[in-house]
Design a protein around this motif. Structure first.
Motif, PDB file in Angstrom:
ATOM      1  N   THR A 276      38.915  43.087  48.960  1.00  0.00           N
ATOM      2  CA  THR A 276      37.674  44.169  49.164  1.00  0.00           C
ATOM      3  C   THR A 276      36.638  43.641  49.915  1.00  0.00           C
ATOM      4  O   THR A 276      36.143  42.689  49.405  1.00  0.00           O
TER       5      THR A 276
ATOM      6  N   THR B 253      33.115  49.990  51.666  1.00  0.00           N
ATOM      7  CA  THR B 253      34.209  49.139  51.292  1.00  0.00           C
ATOM      8  C   THR B 253      35.529  49.362  51.888  1.00  0.00           C
ATOM      9  O   THR B 253      35.672  50.584  52.409  1.00  0.00           O
TER      10      THR B 253
ATOM     11  N   GLU C 219      39.489  48.385  51.589  1.00  0.00           N
ATOM     12  CA  GLU C 219      40.208  47.667  50.663  1.00  0.00           C
ATOM     13  C   GLU C 219      41.489  47.621  51.277  1.00  0.00           C
ATOM     14  O   GLU C 219      42.085  48.441  51.794  1.00  0.00           O
TER      15      GLU C 219
ATOM     16  N   TRP D  11      32.962  44.380  51.701  1.00  0.00           N
ATOM     17  CA  TRP D  11      31.676  45.217  51.764  1.00  0.00           C
ATOM     18  C   TRP D  11      31.248  45.354  53.023  1.00  0.00           C
ATOM     19  O   TRP D  11      30.615  44.258  53.737  1.00  0.00           O
TER      20      TRP D  11
END
Length: 124
Positions: free
Chosen positions: A33, A3, A5, A35
């Motif tokens: 966030t 991830t 962020e 992925w």
């Protein structure tokens, strides 16, 4: 999955169901966030092998500043759509959009929505 962020994206915008929110505006804060597989970037140390997070910061600020939505949920969804559309390597995105000072009498808190969107859902 890894991830990335990004927190504390702030901008002044005009999203809101009340007429004064659309006319006067207010401050928003957004956390995103993403992925995304960061393994290659961890090996090569090259920006081209990761996601340039300046893209989503600028896109979120632009949406907040220039678009007028009635609901903060729609603002969050628009930011999520921008993120997923900006790089095919992003598999999922979480957006938390916070209205820092909603015009509710006798309320000095904040209101936030958090949504999660997946690339697979966009395609199907």
């Amino acid at each position: 999955m890894d991830t990335l962020e990004i927190s504390g994206i702030r901008a002044y915008g005009y999203t809101g169901a009340l007429p004064e929110e659309n006319a006067l505006g207010q401050w928003y804060e957004v956390d995103v966030t993403l992925w995304i597989d960061l393994a290659l970037a961890g090996q090569t140390d090259q920006l081209a092998d990761t996601y340039d997070y300046a893209q989503i910061i600028q896109a979120a600020q632009r949406l907040i500043e220039t678009e007028k939505f009635s609901l903060i949920e729609r603002l969050a969804a628009a930011i999520a759509d921008k993120a997923l559309g900006s790089d095919c390597r992003i598999e999922q995105v979480r957006v938390r959009a916070t209205k820092l000072s909603p015009p509710v009498p006798h309320f000095s808190g904040q209101v936030a929505v958090e949504i999660v969107r997946q690339r697979a859902a966009m395609l199907g």
